[in-house]
Design a protein around this motif. Structure first.
Motif, mmCIF file in Angstrom:
data_model
loop_
_atom_site.group_PDB
_atom_site.id
_atom_site.type_symbol
_atom_site.label_atom_id
_atom_site.label_comp_id
_atom_site.label_asym_id
_atom_site.label_seq_id
_atom_site.Cartn_x
_atom_site.Cartn_y
_atom_site.Cartn_z
ATOM 1 N N LEU A 82 44.849 33.638 33.732
ATOM 2 C CA LEU A 82 44.247 35.055 34.186
ATOM 3 C C LEU A 82 44.300 34.989 35.614
ATOM 4 O O LEU A 82 44.589 36.167 36.333
ATOM 5 C CB LEU A 82 42.803 35.135 33.614
ATOM 6 N N VAL A 83 43.827 34.014 36.408
ATOM 7 C CA VAL A 83 43.744 33.717 37.653
ATOM 8 C C VAL A 83 45.001 33.910 38.388
ATOM 9 O O VAL A 83 45.308 34.852 39.392
ATOM 10 C CB VAL A 83 43.063 32.660 38.273
ATOM 11 N N HIS A 138 46.353 37.462 38.063
ATOM 12 C CA HIS A 138 45.444 38.572 39.174
ATOM 13 C C HIS A 138 45.877 38.310 40.537
ATOM 14 O O HIS A 138 46.311 39.264 41.330
ATOM 15 C CB HIS A 138 43.841 37.971 39.202
ATOM 16 N N HIS A 139 46.286 37.125 40.920
ATOM 17 C CA HIS A 139 47.206 36.775 42.203
ATOM 18 C C HIS A 139 48.419 37.399 42.285
ATOM 19 O O HIS A 139 48.657 38.018 43.466
ATOM 20 C CB HIS A 139 47.177 35.219 42.653
ATOM 21 N N THR A 170 49.627 39.782 40.798
ATOM 22 C CA THR A 170 49.627 41.467 40.605
ATOM 23 C C THR A 170 49.254 41.847 42.055
ATOM 24 O O THR A 170 49.663 43.058 42.484
ATOM 25 C CB THR A 170 48.505 41.792 39.389
ATOM 26 N N PRO A 177 44.713 42.486 34.268
ATOM 27 C CA PRO A 177 43.525 41.086 34.401
ATOM 28 C C PRO A 177 42.221 41.667 34.337
ATOM 29 O O PRO A 177 41.686 41.048 33.737
ATOM 30 C CB PRO A 177 44.145 40.786 35.968
ATOM 31 N N SER A 178 41.939 42.994 34.814
ATOM 32 C CA SER A 178 40.728 43.196 34.747
ATOM 33 C C SER A 178 40.180 43.487 33.305
ATOM 34 O O SER A 178 39.120 43.087 32.644
ATOM 35 C CB SER A 178 40.266 44.441 35.650
ATOM 36 N N TRP A 187 39.923 40.088 31.731
ATOM 37 C CA TRP A 187 38.545 39.399 31.786
ATOM 38 C C TRP A 187 37.410 39.900 31.010
ATOM 39 O O TRP A 187 36.529 39.059 30.578
ATOM 40 C CB TRP A 187 38.435 39.370 33.420
ATOM 41 N N LEU A 221 35.119 35.971 39.491
ATOM 42 C CA LEU A 221 35.888 36.859 38.747
ATOM 43 C C LEU A 221 35.315 38.141 38.506
ATOM 44 O O LEU A 221 35.891 39.219 38.433
ATOM 45 C CB LEU A 221 36.266 36.312 37.220
ATOM 46 N N ALA A 255 36.051 40.090 41.563
ATOM 47 C CA ALA A 255 37.442 40.263 41.879
ATOM 48 C C ALA A 255 37.880 41.338 40.884
ATOM 49 O O ALA A 255 38.621 42.098 41.150
ATOM 50 C CB ALA A 255 38.249 39.152 41.899
ATOM 51 N N LEU A 256 37.524 41.278 39.607
ATOM 52 C CA LEU A 256 38.022 42.204 38.479
ATOM 53 C C LEU A 256 37.057 43.190 37.905
ATOM 54 O O LEU A 256 37.435 43.595 36.902
ATOM 55 C CB LEU A 256 38.520 40.954 37.318
#
Length: 239
Positions: free
Chosen positions: A144-145, A148-149, A151, A208-209, A212, A234, A237-238
């Motif tokens: 997931l992380v 996120h990055h 993306t 990702p959001s 999460w 998280l 960030a999400l």
């Protein structure tokens, strides 16, 4: 009979008559008794002699195409888009490295001239060992992380690839939460029949959001220790 069943019967006859093979096993859906018109036919052949895979497979039925896949298996296509996956190897010991066999030994053994194949298969568990819930959740957040990055960097295709791993881990988490682990090694297999529709729909995410939100809830549901700082980051960030 299904076309696949005719092909399987032909493979069995051919390999039993071919003295070059010390052992042969079948695996997959038909060995498990769940094969249907969409299923592959899947075999391992063991011989100390060099075997021309395409030539041997062409004895089964007309082959429309042959390719060696990225895992070293010979994949052939028979008429009607029936797919066959055939592994040719020298030593049955490789079977002992499998995480699980998925079917009974009697349903898998086709040829065993020296008795070595049955012994190895019996050493392999029927079902795979399941990971600890906390380990599984950690693997989920790892992908997931990354998603996120990449993306945020604008790497759309790489993000889609990472999200495929995220969804697979969400499916594993969902299966563990529902205690539906029959098809653990391929968690998407028969997921529509084995998981609650709402839960299944929730793990079909591309961002990702959204992943999460689902993963966070499953993490808590599975009772895993919560890394509070990571969760807070998280969430921020999400959100």
């Amino acid at each position: 009979m299904l076309p696949q069943e005719h092909l399987i019967a032909r493979v069995v006859d051919l390999c039993r008559a071919d003295e070059r093979f010390d052992a042969v096993l079948r695996y997959g859906s038909f060995a498990q008794g769940s094969g249907d018109e969409h299923s592959d036919i899947e075999f391992w052949f063991f011989s100390e002699e060099e075997i021309d895979a395409r030539e041997w497979c062409s004895r089964i039925a007309p082959v429309t195409h042959h390719v060696r896949n990225e895992f070293g298996a010979d994949v052939v296509f028979f008429q009607g888009l029936v797919r066959g996956e055939f592994h040719f190897a020298a030593d049955v010991a490789v079977v002992g490295e499998w995480p699980a066999r998925g079917a009974t030994v009697d349903d898998m053994v086709v040829v065993d001239r020296r008795g070595a194949l049955r012994a190895v298969l019996e050493s392999v568990p029927l079902r795979p060992d399941l990971p600890e819930a906390g380990e599984l959740c950690g693997r989920f957040v790892n992908w997931l992380v990354l998603a996120h990055h990449v993306t945020a960097r604008g790497e759309v295709l790489r993000a889609a690839d990472a999200m495929a791993h995220v969804r697979r881990h969400l499916l594993w988490m969902a299966r563990l939460a529902e205690r539906s682990t029959e098809h653990w090694l391929t968690p998407s297999r028969l997921a529509e029949a084995e998981l609650p529709p709402a839960l299944l729909a929730s793990v079909d995410v591309t961002a990702p959001s959204a992943a999460w939100r689902v993963g966070r809830a499953l993490w808590v549901r599975l009772g895993c220790p919560v890394p509070t700082v990571l969760f807070a980051e998280l969430d921020a960030a999400l959100s």
